[in-house]
Write a protein that holds these residues in place. Structure first.
Motif, PDB file in Angstrom:
ATOM      1  N   THR A  59     -61.852 -11.374 -17.586  1.00 55.01           N
ATOM      2  CA  THR A  59     -61.424 -12.755 -17.368  1.00 55.01           C
ATOM      3  C   THR A  59     -62.600 -13.712 -17.488  1.00 55.01           C
ATOM      4  N   GLU A  62     -63.553 -14.552 -21.017  1.00 55.40           N
ATOM      5  CA  GLU A  62     -62.674 -15.518 -21.682  1.00 55.40           C
ATOM      6  C   GLU A  62     -62.902 -16.938 -21.180  1.00 55.40           C
ATOM      7  N   ALA A  63     -63.040 -17.109 -19.863  1.00 58.23           N
ATOM      8  CA  ALA A  63     -63.032 -18.454 -19.267  1.00 58.23           C
ATOM      9  C   ALA A  63     -64.377 -18.932 -18.757  1.00 58.23           C
ATOM     10  N   VAL A  67     -63.166 -19.246 -14.584  1.00 59.26           N
ATOM     11  CA  VAL A  67     -62.334 -18.114 -14.181  1.00 59.26           C
ATOM     12  C   VAL A  67     -61.555 -18.446 -12.915  1.00 59.26           C
ATOM     13  N   SER A  70     -58.483 -20.063 -13.945  1.00 66.09           N
ATOM     14  CA  SER A  70     -57.599 -19.059 -14.544  1.00 66.09           C
ATOM     15  C   SER A  70     -56.849 -18.280 -13.476  1.00 66.09           C
ATOM     16  N   GLY A 230     -57.949 -16.780 -20.285  1.00 62.41           N
ATOM     17  CA  GLY A 230     -58.407 -16.137 -19.057  1.00 62.41           C
ATOM     18  C   GLY A 230     -57.286 -15.959 -18.044  1.00 62.41           C
TER      19      GLY A 230
END
Length: 502
Positions: A59, A62-63, A67, A70, A230
């Motif tokens: 996660t 991705e972010a 996070v 997310s 995320g």
């Protein structure tokens, strides 16, 4: 008992679902031995595991520091859907969970496809969770004795290994405990749930002790797209709260306890996940956390400058992931038992052992089938397909609440969705938003999975369905179940941990 129309559109009434619950065709029954405390621990046991101990790093990749956002987006999706599960779980307290809710509202074909998707949420996620168990087991062995399992035996093909032996072992151990009885499984899950909550609380204390504001900047390096992607990954961390509804036939006073347990679990887990995410990113930068297989242990080792703290976290992860395997396998066997009772899959899945009051053959089949992908499939491949299947199921559950309010407004409901119909509509919207974030490759895989499910229903389920057969007496006793008709103001014996069922 059932609406008329084409076979795929046949609807099974909530009353018939409840009347047929609890026993198989041989008359062997499940036991209502789970109390509220055990049910909450069962829910936490099903949720907190690989998603936060292993998937946090994915996660973050991705972010970035966003996070946290997310996790909040994923939590919102779960909160709205949790309201729907709470209402339906109290109104239709059976083991079938979302499969049974779809059968009571949207028809047999949709119900079968929901059950088919539940193979992803429960069965395939068992494989995903078990894969992560091996990673932390090696971390624990390294901390304790300075030795690790060779990569060939601790990782699947495509991830540096040949076969993930620990993943197979933890699935078989969970199956062994499940066939011994629900009371033993519930007690084990409760103990493991308390332990892993304590371990994550310890992680937060250590992480916040080394918090650095600079690690939160830039906050969203991949902008909104990264946060959305995320959130889709973070959603995997919440999968499992609906497993509470699969215990509908083994819980005392289920109309009261199931909604309460769902709300408690979602609240506790959401707060915990957000604290863990903030502590992790505050202690180390997102670049250092991203794509690390045992991120929480790594963070604690860096902060404490020793391997002892990481070993403690690794121990917590080993226990946590094992409890998820146990709880999710339980849910899968109960879903299959309900589908078998309806004739949509072979009868062997509904057979209950008169000695242990558990579906023994069902449990061992599930363990054997899903140990295979756990042994040979990389974690990220399994996680994406599990996520989209679960989101689709949750969308259907929100639709089921809308339909059941219209078709059965007088059905007893101990819990009602707040802000109806806005809440289930928002639940559907959030599910669609996160499905979009899984990406085109996962969409195509999921469409193929649904096509195969439709063929299985057409070739087997539709032809063997019991709903279209001649009218018959419901399975089991005609006497009302006292646990479903008890006085709502009466004291709840479920609050006594480990107490025996009536």
């Amino acid at each position: 008992m059932a609406s008329s129309g084409p076979s795929g559109l046949r609807i099974k009434s909530p009353d018939l679902l409840v009347a047929e619950s609890g026993v198989d065709r041989a008359g062997n029954g499940l036991q209502r031995s789970m109390g509220l405390f055990q049910l909450v621990c069962f829910g936490i046991g099903a949720i907190v595991g690989t998603g936060i101990f292993v998937g946090l790093s994915d996660t973050v990749a991705e972010a970035g520091p966003a996070v946290i956002v997310s996790f909040v987006l994923a939590a919102l999706t779960c909160v709205f859907t949790a309201f729907s599960f709470a209402e339906l779980g109290g109104a239709i307290p059976v083991s079938g969970s979302s499969y049974s809710y779809a059968y009571a509202t949207l028809g047999e074909r949709t119900a079968f496809l929901v059950g088919w998707c539940l193979l992803l949420e429960y069965g395939v996620s068992v494989s995903a969770v078990a894969v992560g168990w091996g990673q932390y087991l090696n971390e624990l062995l390294g901390s304790l004795i300075g030795w690790e399992l060779p990569a060939a035996l601790a990782r699947p093909p495509g991830d540096g290994g040949i076969v993930n032996a620990p993943a197979v072992v933890v699935i078989l151990l969970a199956a062994l405990l499940l066939v011994r009885g629900i009371r033993e499984s519930a007690r084990a899950t409760a103990a493991m749930a308390v332990l892993k909550l304590a371990i994550l609380a310890l992680f937060c204390v250590i992480g916040f002790s080394a918090f650095q504001d600079g690690n939160l900047s830039p906050f969203a390096p991949e902008s909104v797209a990264g946060i959305t992607s995320g959130a889709s990954v973070a959603f995997f961390s919440y999968i499992g709260f609906d497993a509470i509804t699969t215990a509908g036939e083994e819980v005392r006073n289920p109309r009261r306890n199931i909604p309460i347990a769902i709300m408690i679990c979602i609240g506790v887990v959401t707060v915990l996940y957000c604290l863990v995410a903030v502590a992790a990113i505050g202690a180390l930068s997102s670049d250092q956390v991203a794509d690390q297989p045992a991120a929480l242990s790594l963070i604690v080792n860096r902060v404490t400058d020793s391997t002892l703290g990481g070993g403690v976290i690794a121990f917590g992860a080993v226990v946590a992931i094992a409890s998820v395997v146990l709880a999710v396998m339980y849910g899968q066997t109960r879903i299959l038992m309900s589908m078998s009772r309806d004739g949509l899959i072979p009868r062997i899945f509904e057979r209950i052992s008169p000695r242990t009051a558990t579906p023994v053959a069902n449990t061992w089949i599930v363990a054997g089938v899903f140990a295979i992908p756990a042994a040979v499939v990389p974690l990220d491949v399994v996680m994406n397909l599990t996520t989209i299947g679960t989101l689709a199921i949750m969308a259907v559950v929100n639709v089921s609440v809308l339909v059941l309010r219209r078709t059965r407004p007088g059905l007893p409901r101990r819990f009602r969705v707040p802000l109806f119909p806005l809440s289930p509509v928002l639940g559907i919207g959030f599910c669609g938003y996160l499905i979009y974030g899984t990406g085109p490759a996962t969409w195509l895989q999921f469409v193929g999975f649904l096509v195969v499910g439709s063929l299985v229903y057409a070739l087997y389920g539709r032809r063997h369905s019991r709903l279209g057969a001649a009218p018959r007496e419901p399975v089991g006793s005609e006497a009302p179940d006292p646990t479903l008709t008890s006085d709502p103001t009466a004291p709840d014996p479920a609050l006594t941990f480990g107490s025996r069922g009536a």
